[in-house]
Design an enzyme around this catalytic site. Sequence first.
Site, PDB file in Angstrom:
ATOM      1  N   HIS A 355      12.499  -3.780  -5.027  1.00 39.78           N
ATOM      2  CA  HIS A 355      11.587  -3.101  -5.948  1.00 39.78           C
ATOM      3  C   HIS A 355      10.983  -1.861  -5.287  1.00 39.78           C
ATOM      4  O   HIS A 355      10.985  -0.771  -5.873  1.00 39.78           O
ATOM      5  CB  HIS A 355      10.479  -4.069  -6.369  1.00 39.78           C
ATOM      6  CG  HIS A 355       9.491  -3.487  -7.342  1.00 39.78           C
ATOM      7  ND1 HIS A 355       9.541  -3.741  -8.694  1.00 39.78           N
ATOM      8  CD2 HIS A 355       8.430  -2.659  -7.161  1.00 39.78           C
ATOM      9  CE1 HIS A 355       8.563  -3.096  -9.299  1.00 39.78           C
ATOM     10  NE2 HIS A 355       7.864  -2.434  -8.383  1.00 39.78           N
ATOM     11  N   GLU A 356      10.476  -2.029  -4.070  1.00 43.87           N
ATOM     12  CA  GLU A 356       9.833  -0.897  -3.399  1.00 43.87           C
ATOM     13  C   GLU A 356      10.851   0.157  -2.983  1.00 43.87           C
ATOM     14  O   GLU A 356      10.558   1.355  -3.016  1.00 43.87           O
ATOM     15  CB  GLU A 356       9.046  -1.391  -2.177  1.00 43.87           C
ATOM     16  CG  GLU A 356       7.972  -2.434  -2.484  1.00 43.87           C
ATOM     17  CD  GLU A 356       6.990  -1.991  -3.561  1.00 43.87           C
ATOM     18  OE1 GLU A 356       6.791  -0.763  -3.729  1.00 43.87           O
ATOM     19  OE2 GLU A 356       6.436  -2.867  -4.244  1.00 43.87           O
ATOM     20  N   HIS A 359      11.587   2.507  -5.729  1.00 43.17           N
ATOM     21  CA  HIS A 359      10.567   3.536  -5.947  1.00 43.17           C
ATOM     22  C   HIS A 359      10.885   4.830  -5.202  1.00 43.17           C
ATOM     23  O   HIS A 359      10.340   5.888  -5.550  1.00 43.17           O
ATOM     24  CB  HIS A 359       9.196   3.029  -5.499  1.00 43.17           C
ATOM     25  CG  HIS A 359       8.481   2.239  -6.547  1.00 43.17           C
ATOM     26  ND1 HIS A 359       8.380   2.648  -7.854  1.00 43.17           N
ATOM     27  CD2 HIS A 359       7.806   1.051  -6.473  1.00 43.17           C
ATOM     28  CE1 HIS A 359       7.684   1.759  -8.544  1.00 43.17           C
ATOM     29  NE2 HIS A 359       7.334   0.785  -7.735  1.00 43.17           N
ATOM     30  N   GLU A 378       7.154   2.024 -12.606  1.00 45.29           N
ATOM     31  CA  GLU A 378       7.106   0.566 -12.446  1.00 45.29           C
ATOM     32  C   GLU A 378       8.139  -0.172 -13.304  1.00 45.29           C
ATOM     33  O   GLU A 378       8.732  -1.153 -12.874  1.00 45.29           O
ATOM     34  CB  GLU A 378       5.699   0.049 -12.757  1.00 45.29           C
ATOM     35  CG  GLU A 378       4.628   0.564 -11.805  1.00 45.29           C
ATOM     36  CD  GLU A 378       4.883   0.209 -10.349  1.00 45.29           C
ATOM     37  OE1 GLU A 378       5.817  -0.555 -10.055  1.00 45.29           O
ATOM     38  OE2 GLU A 378       4.133   0.728  -9.492  1.00 45.29           O
TER      39      GLU A 378
END
Length: 697
Positions: A355-356, A359, A378
């Site tokens: 997930h990170e 980003h 997000e």
Amino acid sequence: MEEQKGEVNPDTDDLPLCANTSHILVKHYALDLTVHFDRNVISGSVVLFLEPTSSEEHEEYDGNQTAWFGNTEQRSSDLPGVRMAADHIKSSPEGHFFLVLDCCDITVSKVEHVDITCLLNAFPGVRPPDLIQKLVTMPSSQWRRQQELFSVCGRAPGVEQNGDQLHFHTDRWSLQVWKQGVSSPREFPRTLRICYETKPTGGSVRWTKDQDNMEEPTACLGSSSSQHESVSVSDHSAMLDDGFPCSHGDYPCRFIERAVKSQRVIPHRVFAPVGLLQKAQSRILALLPRCLAAAQAVLGVHPFPRLDVLIVPAGFSSLGMASPHIIFLSQSVLHVGSSFPRENSLSLCGSRLCHEIAHSWFGLVIGARDWTEEWISEGFATYLEDIIWARAQQLSLPEATELSNLKALLRWRRLSDELQNSGEELQILRPNMDKTGQVSESGSSTVKHALNPEKSFLQVHYLKGYFLLMFLASQVGEQQFIHFFRLFVKKYHGQLILSQDFLQMLLSTFPDLARKGLTLDTIYADWLDRPGVPKWLHERSALWSEAKLVEEVKQEVAKWILLSHQGKGRKRKQSAPKVNYKEVTTEQLVLLLELLLEEAKLSTSTMRILARAYDLHNQDAEVRHRWCELVVKHKHVNAYGDVERFLLHDQAMGVYLYGELMVQEDAEQQALARRCLSLAGEEMDQSARRVVEEMVL
């Protein structure tokens, strides 16, 4: 300075952004800061390198116009929160240009014009007024030399002549700077130094001890080389040129570097307190090469040349946060299950890393132009974490599909719960609707709900955005949709976007969507501009409920319910019936506990056997959170210690568990909540503490 009538109340939910970005921009800055651990403040200076916006270069200013707002009366009525600044400007001499910068919780002691004559030798023949323009427009091929010159200017002295004196004023949300006789951005000094100090009570900087009870950053390092020959990624098509030239401003872009395209894994390191270093190395450092390689296979060249991961203290407000070159991860992701196969036990850690990492593309190298469109970062990262994590695990297509269905059901259940327990205004992904992306004449705006402490603990923009992307993928095909992500990154990297940039490119790339009735307006109406969820999501959730992995969970839940009912009339010394429980994955175990939460009553013996069968107090944080909810609901006193440990060590996930402890009005549970608040309160995130105190006190 005392608050005046009309000043923003920190308990309201909208944050004013006052900076006059339509008039003048900060092109670069140089920080020189000192951290004072004894006083819990940071002091020093920042040197700003300014450039008027292109639209201002050729415009003359009306001497009777306030340059900050354009129309001051209109601006102050639009944003009550900045009336104080507007009133100050109106009381100042007319005709002056004001540089307005967003800030809060700092004390400014000095603002000065910086002497940049040190650049004369670097740019022979260039007039002094043109030096900064020459510096900020240097081509990206000379970026190292440019950085050296920025650094030289950052250390340059201030201009001491009275004619160059700068005046300034601060209010709660902004710093305003002006110079006598300067009435337009192009006449304003191009380099200035601001000397300031943060406030110990400021909400933007928090002070806490790490897990080794150290106040200073003495975290140790786990390192890894950039070469990982054991990493296997089957799909390198993302490395290919998709035909889109860079369309951003000139900067050293990795997307066009030939050598970078063959770099399978960027250099990476892991930092953690000494007490957690071994866990961080065995979990994070082991997963990083695979996750980075998988992300690059999906999205293309990694936008940054390296990546560090820092394990943060328990009081960190979320499971993770991404910044250029660095990911901040909660200690909660290091706690993995001990009773499952190793790969499955790393599910939370791996998916959060992915997930990170996602980003880096959506949130960092491509950002939202309007702060209210959080779903652009997000929602995209939530959707992509599943794609990247499945590739990192090298799951087959059927395995990845089954896991995706199970995760979709879990997220649907979470979203449904949030929709029932949040105000409709917080359920809208594009709260500014048709005004999204619009700013005042000066460039100032507001961020809706940004000061509402509850908003940071809601995941509507994560989940609803994720489901919108799932819906779009279902319309064009998942593989085609993933390929479209690569095309979109190629076109829009290095830029700030709005929802319509993504959606319009999608509609243009897949013209068949129009024949299905999908237009920009219908997507806005169904997904972005109204609360609740569209019909498609309700219908699709029924299919997820029938997925194979979900049916397996339902069968196991039935066994536990039967065991609980059988145990009601059983004598204490009589042994429990023998039941064969199927081994489940971490995600299945989360769903199993959620379904058991729907039962009105589970016997004490069932709770005890359940904990032992799945070794629940040793599972990852997602599983333990559901277990704690079960313990609270059924008042399983023997496991209150698990609840206390969770609230103290997994603070990013435990906020609403306090509310569950209080709602049943059980004296022992309420005492537990108050004890945990008193123990963790000092290190808690400020917003989390405010929310918890409203529940508990």
